[in-house]
Design an enzyme around this catalytic site. Structure first.
Site, PDB file in Angstrom:
ATOM      1  N   LYS A  57      24.413  39.261  36.337  1.00  0.00           N
ATOM      2  CA  LYS A  57      24.637  37.854  36.701  1.00  0.00           C
ATOM      3  C   LYS A  57      24.809  36.924  35.498  1.00  0.00           C
ATOM      4  CE  LYS A  57      24.037  37.812  41.335  1.00  0.00           C
ATOM      5  NZ  LYS A  57      24.907  37.143  42.316  1.00  0.00           N
ATOM      6  N   SER A 302      23.981  47.566  38.837  1.00  0.00           N
ATOM      7  CA  SER A 302      24.141  46.134  38.604  1.00  0.00           C
ATOM      8  C   SER A 302      22.905  45.420  38.090  1.00  0.00           C
ATOM      9  CB  SER A 302      24.622  45.455  39.896  1.00  0.00           C
ATOM     10  OG  SER A 302      23.701  45.700  40.954  1.00  0.00           O
TER      11      SER A 302
END
Length: 317
Positions: A57, A302
């Site tokens: 992110k 991720s």
């Protein structure tokens, strides 16, 4: 980008790469011999869990906030986006307010506060967006949406640039889907450079937002539930849906049990500690769709912001 509602181009993603180069790291992409042997193809792991805040992110958040003129920003998050916004805001000299559900992983909330963010808790996921919008209206802050924003997508796309550079012979890329910001950015970058590469997404069975949106041709709101807290926004965005419609070759769902099993596999085989959202892409390999992946597969891990409580349970099982 003149029109902020347009999907980013390869040029936009390359500009984002230059902008974030001293903040986000170029994460390792490594073959896992154990997974390659198990699945009969070369399995490479793109380890976004090795970012400074342990999640991809940071790529989109820093790219977005570096364009914001206001000195205050607001974000709604399950945890990881809030981490990235708080961290990026601190680096850019801005004040961040993060709206999270009461069920957010406490380690993520503590890190948001540690990075200087102000946390506002709400009871339900559905309350996050109206609460964030109210704060924006009251304070004049800029909204930093977690996925449905071209600057966020462009920042996330830098991961795709790295994948093509690090694995030139890649046949397919598997990406977890929350709101669709990561797979959108990666798919634009990879398809622009190597159109033959297949892009596959994976969602929890309890949160098939993109799969349903692609089937119906529009974003749909649902009561998403899964142990993968980073993959359960109530809906995907119009931009991320458009991108996946153009660039993604398939979306599959996996059960929470498959995700937990994938977590344990990554801990045992690779000695990393993925959170459930980060392990979902590895769980994709267990589905029938895994046979379509080709010889060289890149699996995007991720994030690695897993709670100690869940980690201890997975290891002890």
């Amino acid at each position: 980008m003149k029109d902020q509602r347009l999907l980013p181009s390869l040029k936009d993603i390359q500009a984002a790469q230059e902008r974030i180069k001293n903040v986000a790291v170029k994460t390792p992409l490594l073959e896992s011999p154990g997974l390659s042997h198990r699945f009969g193809r070369k399995v490479f792991l793109k380890l976004e869990c090795f970012q400074p805040i342990r999640v991809f992110k940071i790529r989109g958040a820093y790219n977005k906030i570096s364009h914001v003129k206001e000195d205050k920003v607001v974000a709604l998050s399950s945890g990881n986006h809030g981490l990235a916004v708080a961290y990026s805001s601190r680096l850019l000299g801005k004040k961040a307010t993060i709206v999270v559900p009461e069920t957010a992983v406490k380690e993520k909330v503590n890190s948001i506060i540690e990075y200087g963010g102000e946390v506002v808790k709400v009871k339900a996921l559905s309350e996050r967006e109206p609460t964030a919008n109210r704060i924006v209206k009251e304070t004049g802050a800029a909204m930093v949406h977690p996925f449905n924003d071209p600057l966020m997508i462009a920042g996330n796309g830098t991961c795709g640039l790295e994948i093509v550079e690090q694995c030139p012979d890649v046949d397919s890329v598997v990406v977890p889907i929350g709101g669709g910001g990561l797979i959108s950015g990666i798919s634009i970058a990879v398809k622009s450079l190597k159109p033959s590469v297949k892009i596959y997404g994976v969602e929890p069975e309890g949160a098939p937002k993109m799969k349903e949106a692609l089937r119906l041709g529009r974003p749909v709101s649902m009561d998403s539930k899964s142990i993968a807290d980073g993959l359960i926004p109530p809906s995907v965005g119009d931009l991320t849906l458009e991108c996946c419609r153009k660039n993604v070759d398939g979306v599959e769902t996996v059960s929470d049990q498959m995700i937990l099993s994938a977590m344990k596999t990554l801990i045992k085989e690779v000695h990393i500690f993925p959170e459930p959202s980060g392990a979902a892409s590895t769980a994709f390999l267990e589905t029938s769709a895994g046979d379509r992946l080709g010889e060289n597969v890149v699996v995007v891990v991720s994030g690695g912001n897993v709670s100690l409580e869940l980690l201890s349970k997975v290891i002890s099982q």
